[in-house]
Scaffold this motif. Structure first.
Motif, PDB file in Angstrom:
ATOM      1  N   GLY A   1      12.439  -5.236  -1.655  1.00 16.61           N
ATOM      2  CA  GLY A   1      11.591  -6.052  -2.506  1.00 16.61           C
ATOM      3  C   GLY A   1      10.120  -5.683  -2.395  1.00 16.61           C
ATOM      4  N   LYS A   2       9.360  -6.074  -3.402  1.00 12.95           N
ATOM      5  CA  LYS A   2       7.908  -5.863  -3.391  1.00 12.95           C
ATOM      6  C   LYS A   2       7.265  -7.004  -2.605  1.00 12.95           C
ATOM      7  CE  LYS A   2       7.710  -3.351  -7.781  1.00 12.95           C
ATOM      8  NZ  LYS A   2       7.126  -3.314  -9.139  1.00 12.95           N
ATOM      9  N   GLY A   3       7.293  -6.874  -1.292  1.00 12.34           N
ATOM     10  CA  GLY A   3       6.843  -7.962  -0.430  1.00 12.34           C
ATOM     11  C   GLY A   3       5.426  -7.845   0.049  1.00 12.34           C
ATOM     12  N   GLU A   4       4.694  -6.809  -0.382  1.00 11.33           N
ATOM     13  CA  GLU A   4       3.313  -6.624   0.067  1.00 11.33           C
ATOM     14  C   GLU A   4       2.370  -6.859  -1.100  1.00 11.33           C
ATOM     15  OE1 GLU A   4       3.124  -2.959   2.727  1.00 11.33           O
ATOM     16  OE2 GLU A   4       5.213  -2.980   2.044  1.00 11.33           O
ATOM     17  N   LEU A   5       1.207  -7.424  -0.784  1.00 13.44           N
ATOM     18  CA  LEU A   5       0.251  -7.831  -1.816  1.00 13.44           C
ATOM     19  C   LEU A   5      -1.038  -7.042  -1.682  1.00 13.44           C
ATOM     20  CD1 LEU A   5      -0.702  -9.768  -4.084  1.00 13.44           C
ATOM     21  CD2 LEU A   5      -1.472 -11.315  -2.273  1.00 13.44           C
ATOM     22  N   TYR A   6      -1.461  -6.444  -2.789  1.00 13.30           N
ATOM     23  CA  TYR A   6      -2.792  -5.838  -2.850  1.00 13.30           C
ATOM     24  C   TYR A   6      -3.705  -6.782  -3.621  1.00 13.30           C
ATOM     25  CZ  TYR A   6      -6.680  -2.800  -4.047  1.00 13.30           C
ATOM     26  OH  TYR A   6      -7.939  -2.275  -4.188  1.00 13.30           O
ATOM     27  N   ASN A   7      -4.847  -7.066  -3.045  1.00 14.62           N
ATOM     28  CA  ASN A   7      -5.777  -7.987  -3.684  1.00 14.62           C
ATOM     29  C   ASN A   7      -7.190  -7.488  -3.405  1.00 14.62           C
ATOM     30  OD1 ASN A   7      -7.028 -10.090  -4.956  1.00 14.62           O
ATOM     31  ND2 ASN A   7      -6.473 -11.651  -3.453  1.00 14.62           N
ATOM     32  N   GLY A   8      -7.710  -6.691  -4.304  1.00 11.04           N
ATOM     33  CA  GLY A   8      -9.043  -6.144  -4.094  1.00 11.04           C
ATOM     34  C   GLY A   8      -9.585  -5.525  -5.358  1.00 11.04           C
ATOM     35  N   GLY A   9     -10.897  -5.515  -5.469  1.00 12.22           N
ATOM     36  CA  GLY A   9     -11.534  -4.906  -6.627  1.00 12.22           C
ATOM     37  C   GLY A   9     -11.166  -5.550  -7.943  1.00 12.22           C
ATOM     38  N   GLY A  10     -10.814  -6.840  -7.900  1.00 11.92           N
ATOM     39  CA  GLY A  10     -10.429  -7.530  -9.123  1.00 11.92           C
ATOM     40  C   GLY A  10      -9.009  -7.259  -9.560  1.00 11.92           C
ATOM     41  N   THR A  11      -8.256  -6.553  -8.725  1.00  8.76           N
ATOM     42  CA  THR A  11      -6.869  -6.229  -9.049  1.00  8.76           C
ATOM     43  C   THR A  11      -5.948  -6.881  -8.035  1.00  8.76           C
ATOM     44  OG1 THR A  11      -7.554  -4.091  -9.946  1.00  8.76           O
ATOM     45  CG2 THR A  11      -5.220  -4.364  -9.436  1.00  8.76           C
ATOM     46  N   ARG A  12      -4.854  -7.417  -8.515  1.00  9.56           N
ATOM     47  CA  ARG A  12      -3.908  -8.111  -7.649  1.00  9.56           C
ATOM     48  C   ARG A  12      -2.486  -7.756  -8.097  1.00  9.56           C
ATOM     49  NH1 ARG A  12      -3.944 -13.234  -4.752  1.00  9.56           N
ATOM     50  NH2 ARG A  12      -1.866 -14.186  -4.754  1.00  9.56           N
ATOM     51  N   PHE A  13      -1.688  -7.198  -7.173  1.00  8.96           N
ATOM     52  CA  PHE A  13      -0.312  -6.872  -7.514  1.00  8.96           C
ATOM     53  C   PHE A  13       0.523  -6.748  -6.244  1.00  8.96           C
ATOM     54  CE2 PHE A  13      -2.678  -2.894  -7.168  1.00  8.96           C
ATOM     55  CZ  PHE A  13      -1.884  -2.140  -6.309  1.00  8.96           C
ATOM     56  N   ASN A  14       1.838  -6.873  -6.417  1.00 13.13           N
ATOM     57  CA  ASN A  14       2.785  -6.702  -5.314  1.00 13.13           C
ATOM     58  C   ASN A  14       3.337  -5.278  -5.342  1.00 13.13           C
ATOM     59  OD1 ASN A  14       3.155  -9.838  -6.157  1.00 13.13           O
ATOM     60  ND2 ASN A  14       3.401  -9.543  -3.967  1.00 13.13           N
ATOM     61  N   PHE A  15       3.664  -4.769  -4.157  1.00  8.52           N
ATOM     62  CA  PHE A  15       4.151  -3.397  -4.092  1.00  8.52           C
ATOM     63  C   PHE A  15       5.051  -3.218  -2.877  1.00  8.52           C
ATOM     64  CE2 PHE A  15       0.484  -3.585  -1.401  1.00  8.52           C
ATOM     65  CZ  PHE A  15       0.696  -2.657  -0.389  1.00  8.52           C
ATOM     66  N   ARG A  16       5.712  -2.038  -2.825  1.00  2.64           N
ATOM     67  CA  ARG A  16       6.546  -1.640  -1.686  1.00  2.64           C
ATOM     68  C   ARG A  16       5.825  -0.518  -0.957  1.00  2.64           C
ATOM     69  NH1 ARG A  16      12.358  -0.887  -4.682  1.00  2.64           N
ATOM     70  NH2 ARG A  16      11.064   0.251  -6.154  1.00  2.64           N
ATOM     71  N   GLY A  17       5.288  -0.811   0.214  1.00  2.00           N
ATOM     72  CA  GLY A  17       4.484   0.152   0.935  1.00  2.00           C
ATOM     73  C   GLY A  17       5.308   1.253   1.582  1.00  2.00           C
ATOM     74  N   VAL A  18       4.622   2.342   1.949  1.00  6.73           N
ATOM     75  CA  VAL A  18       5.288   3.481   2.571  1.00  6.73           C
ATOM     76  C   VAL A  18       5.993   3.063   3.857  1.00  6.73           C
ATOM     77  CG1 VAL A  18       4.926   5.726   3.645  1.00  6.73           C
ATOM     78  CG2 VAL A  18       3.675   5.137   1.559  1.00  6.73           C
ATOM     79  N   ASP A  19       5.303   2.330   4.717  1.00  7.60           N
ATOM     80  CA  ASP A  19       5.908   1.937   5.992  1.00  7.60           C
ATOM     81  C   ASP A  19       7.158   1.094   5.786  1.00  7.60           C
ATOM     82  OD1 ASP A  19       4.026   3.296   7.424  1.00  7.60           O
ATOM     83  OD2 ASP A  19       2.743   1.560   7.793  1.00  7.60           O
ATOM     84  N   THR A  20       7.107   0.182   4.829  1.00  7.47           N
ATOM     85  CA  THR A  20       8.271  -0.666   4.556  1.00  7.47           C
ATOM     86  C   THR A  20       9.463   0.173   4.122  1.00  7.47           C
ATOM     87  OG1 THR A  20       6.894  -2.554   3.928  1.00  7.47           O
ATOM     88  CG2 THR A  20       9.154  -2.535   3.105  1.00  7.47           C
ATOM     89  N   VAL A  21       9.223   1.132   3.231  1.00  5.97           N
ATOM     90  CA  VAL A  21      10.314   1.964   2.715  1.00  5.97           C
ATOM     91  C   VAL A  21      10.876   2.860   3.816  1.00  5.97           C
ATOM     92  CG1 VAL A  21      10.908   3.769   1.063  1.00  5.97           C
ATOM     93  CG2 VAL A  21       9.421   1.885   0.366  1.00  5.97           C
TER      94      VAL A  21
END
Length: 259
Positions: free
Chosen positions: A66-86
């Motif tokens: 799942g996309k359990g990680e959150l990026y929140n910076g520079g006015g942008t916010r989204f969920n993603f699957r990070g390298v370490d998680t994968v």
């Protein structure tokens, strides 16, 4: 007597004997030794299956990330699957099933750029070539290529880009779903008005300025959103289905000569 005759005579042979003697076979095929010939399975060793079956077992065990990680910076916010998680998900499973994922080639391009805040950045774009090896030492018949790109203010851009390329390989080569809700199920076209209530439509139908063309459009809309048979309170303070109410008002305006 020539040189060949002298040589044959010195060896106690004649040229006829030389002619009848079969030539030595210098191209005899010697098969390469089987690396698994003396293999004795250990307690924790994987099943000795072909690479495509081993990779299938990896996919069946991983199932989804799942996309359990959150990026929140520079006015942008989204969920993603990070390298370490994968990698943390695939790593133990590939080890269990004897699958090795090896980088066998890298092509890189670089350029210097500047961040929004003015920091000097180094950008790397890499094309990685991978080979997937199974527990028996066999490989997929083709090499796999993925790309990754990354920015860094120091010397880590290449390593970051290679990590991204590995994540792409694992997620795409593993057909790894997120099991997240399909975004199309809640997609609303930009500029589209929110769904209106039956009471809102009733009020618009009752307005004297609502044209017959608009009444026809309302008929289509209330069918599309499923409120055609919803009951509303009409101008006589009685309950009436919205579709029947719309039809009656339309007929009255036609008979009265309305637009």
């Amino acid at each position: 007597m020539g040189l060949r005759e002298n040589a044959a005579a010195a060896a106690g042979r004649t040229l006829a004997d030389e002619h009848d003697r079969p030539a030595e076979d210098t191209d005899t095929f010697v098969p390469a030794p089987d690396p698994m010939a003396d293999y004795e399975p250990g307690d924790d060793d994987p099943d000795m299956v072909p690479v495509h079956l081993a990779w299938l077992r990896v996919r069946k065990e991983v199932r989804a990330i799942g996309k359990g990680e959150l990026y929140n910076g520079g006015g942008t916010r989204f969920n993603f699957r990070g390298v370490d998680t994968v990698v943390n998900t695939f790593g133990p499973v590939t080890l269990k099933h004897g699958v090795n994922i090896l980088p066998v080639g890298v092509e890189a391009e670089y350029r210097d750029t500047t961040s929004k805040g003015g920091t000097k950045m180094h950008e790397a774009t890499v094309t990685m070539t991978w080979q997937i090896v199974g527990p028996m030492g066999d490989t997929f018949p083709m090499l796999l290529k993925t790309q990754g790109e990354a920015l860094d203010s120091a010397d880590k851009a290449t390593a970051k880009a290679q990590s991204v390329a590995l994540r792409v390989l694992l997620l795409t080569g593993g057909l790894t779903p997120t099991h997240d809700k399909d975004p199309d199920t809640s997609y609303v076209e930009r500029g589209e008005a929110p769904v209106r209530s039956a009471a809102d439509y009733r009020d618009e139908i009752l307005q004297p300025g609502t044209s017959r063309q608009r009444l026809a459009q309302i008929n289509y809309e209330i069918k599309q959103i499923g409120i055609f048979n919803t009951k509303v309170v009409n101008e006589s303070n009685d309950e009436e289905e919205l579709g029947a109410f719309l039809y009656r008002i339309g007929q009255e305006r036609i008979q009265g000569g309305g637009a």
